[in-house]
Design a protein around this motif. Sequence first.
Motif, mmCIF file in Angstrom:
data_model
loop_
_atom_site.group_PDB
_atom_site.id
_atom_site.type_symbol
_atom_site.label_atom_id
_atom_site.label_comp_id
_atom_site.label_asym_id
_atom_site.label_seq_id
_atom_site.Cartn_x
_atom_site.Cartn_y
_atom_site.Cartn_z
ATOM 1 N N THR A 1 4.560 -8.627 1.978
ATOM 2 C CA THR A 1 5.092 -7.310 2.297
ATOM 3 C C THR A 1 4.098 -6.166 2.173
ATOM 4 N N ALA A 2 2.985 -6.355 1.485
ATOM 5 C CA ALA A 2 2.033 -5.256 1.312
ATOM 6 C C ALA A 2 0.635 -5.798 1.098
ATOM 7 N N SER A 3 -0.351 -4.996 1.436
ATOM 8 C CA SER A 3 -1.740 -5.351 1.185
ATOM 9 C C SER A 3 -2.004 -5.368 -0.321
ATOM 10 N N ASP B 1 6.683 2.391 -0.658
ATOM 11 C CA ASP B 1 6.075 2.139 0.641
ATOM 12 C C ASP B 1 6.759 2.862 1.800
ATOM 13 N N GLU C 1 2.037 -12.106 7.501
ATOM 14 C CA GLU C 1 1.481 -10.841 7.040
ATOM 15 C C GLU C 1 2.178 -9.675 7.736
ATOM 16 N N THR D 1 2.328 -9.194 13.316
ATOM 17 C CA THR D 1 2.741 -9.859 12.065
ATOM 18 C C THR D 1 2.287 -11.321 12.113
ATOM 19 N N SER E 1 -0.425 -0.152 5.621
ATOM 20 C CA SER E 1 -0.649 -1.399 4.877
ATOM 21 C C SER E 1 0.586 -1.924 4.161
ATOM 22 N N ALA E 2 1.759 -1.683 4.741
ATOM 23 C CA ALA E 2 3.005 -2.209 4.177
ATOM 24 C C ALA E 2 3.949 -2.597 5.303
ATOM 25 N N PHE E 3 4.908 -3.470 4.997
ATOM 26 C CA PHE E 3 5.811 -3.987 6.026
ATOM 27 C C PHE E 3 6.669 -2.899 6.654
ATOM 28 N N ASP F 1 5.809 -0.356 8.063
ATOM 29 C CA ASP F 1 5.211 0.138 9.309
ATOM 30 C C ASP F 1 5.861 -0.486 10.546
ATOM 31 N N LYS G 1 -3.157 -2.126 -2.096
ATOM 32 C CA LYS G 1 -2.281 -1.043 -2.538
ATOM 33 C C LYS G 1 -2.060 -1.113 -4.049
ATOM 34 N N PHE H 1 1.586 -6.483 6.775
ATOM 35 C CA PHE H 1 0.905 -5.294 6.261
ATOM 36 C C PHE H 1 -0.305 -4.874 7.098
#
Length: 528
Positions: A457-459, A178, A134, A122, A141-143, A145, A462, A136
């Motif tokens: 929180t996300a790319s 997500d 970051e 992160t 590609s999201a938090f 994960d 997405k 993602f």
Amino acid sequence: MRKMDNGPALPTAVGKLTAVEPQRQRFLTVRIIVTTFHSTRSTTDSLTSKQAIRLGLADDGGLFVSDQLGETKVSIDDLAGMSYQAIAQRVLGALLPDFTEEELAQCIAEAYGEQWADEKITPVKPLGDDYVMELFNGPTSAFKDVALQILPRFMARTAPADGDDNEKIMIVTATSGDTGKAALAGFADAAGTGITVFYPEGKVSQVQELQMTTQAGSNVNVCAVKGNFDDAQSAVKRIFGDKKLAARLAKDSHVVLSSANSINVGRLVPQVVYYFSAYAQLLEQQVINVGDEVEFVVPTGNFGDILAGYYAKLLGLPVKHLVVASDKNNVLFDFLTTGTYNRQRPFFQTISPSMDILVSSNLERMLYYMSDKDARLISMLMNDLKQWGAYEIPSGMLAKIRQIFGTGWADENQVREMIADCWNKNHYVIDPHTACGYFVMQQMPRDPLTPRVLLATASPYKFPRVVNESLGLDATGTDFACMDVLAEATGTTAPAALRGLENADVRFDNVVEVDGMEDFVEHAAKTL
């Protein structure tokens, strides 16, 4: 249009906000083996963290909490330069003391390895005068994960409550976009488990839907629900509370149900780690010294992402403020400014779909701690929410909350404006959820001595259509054509897993009414 509340909801009383005395911040982490978990609504349970993770939700519908949270402090003196994995070992050791050091080390090594695009997991990067963390860089590609790569590893190290060696776990999860894919990716083909994910039909992005409906794995099930996320989440909670269903599943299939939503304490606590990681990176970059306070601005719908920051504060991290950033479904903004939580309101489908939530489940945990652990009060509040659609907390409790939690929200136009503003000013592309936080951060009074970290929180890939529209780019083709346009215009690269969805085979096209979800779960359990 100014939507930031600069009153008490965004606190400025610095003297009242020190998390712990400086000398206590320097204690080494010590495990409290007697740590137990019980429901937010009663204190009759006395479970280990492994038992709480396996169950997911308490029998009375409450969320598992530990009254020992905060008794163990996590040392911050030597965080600078420490790897994410080492920080995770320290923080999770304090939060989940019945896992051995070896078990945690194995879980961490498996969860935070080569599947991440950045070795820092992160990473914290400059964003103008502020910073962005970051979240993602994981496989979906999201938090989500961060937690859902390790939750299946936690689950694998739990044991059946009754010693049934044939017992299997069916993970049942509602997603606003997500969580579903991150949970599917984490649990796909995991031994002894199955997973069923419900998402609101037509209310997630094309990319999010394809991520779920193309998921490989022999133990996965995906189903759209005719309703919104709150409908699906409420139904999942009812499924967990259905004792007759539980008895049938246990008898017929040796299956017990558990959750991968942040109502599961095993989903929540891994998120605490990245707050400590952010602090470690600011120390390493010499932005702060040990003991300096930091503010975090967090886009959130279900309150789990920001609750993890509160847990970090209780563990001794010098968190000055935690600022809730909402979209047009601003139920949390209204609660944090008035003390009344009211879900009886219009539901808006927005361009930040993962935050389109009117019932923020994890708020219940924060209320438990802010009420001085008054389970009876929490039970009454949650009963009011169920029966009347609203509840009101005591004024003293609201004042206590407002010392720590600030709040703001952005409408659709402001979200688009902020995506463009962030690119124009910082040459950094953000997704619409992060843009809500970016807007709120711009409205906040700035303390030059306190760094501010925005959680991304996300790319943006997405949600390529919304991002392209916001940046004035071509958004007329498919989401995948939009990805290519975005990549060329910004010099960034679409994550391969997202771009590859264009040619992936759709495996799941199930759609059910809300009242058909239980039958779907029961059928899925029979296939394990």
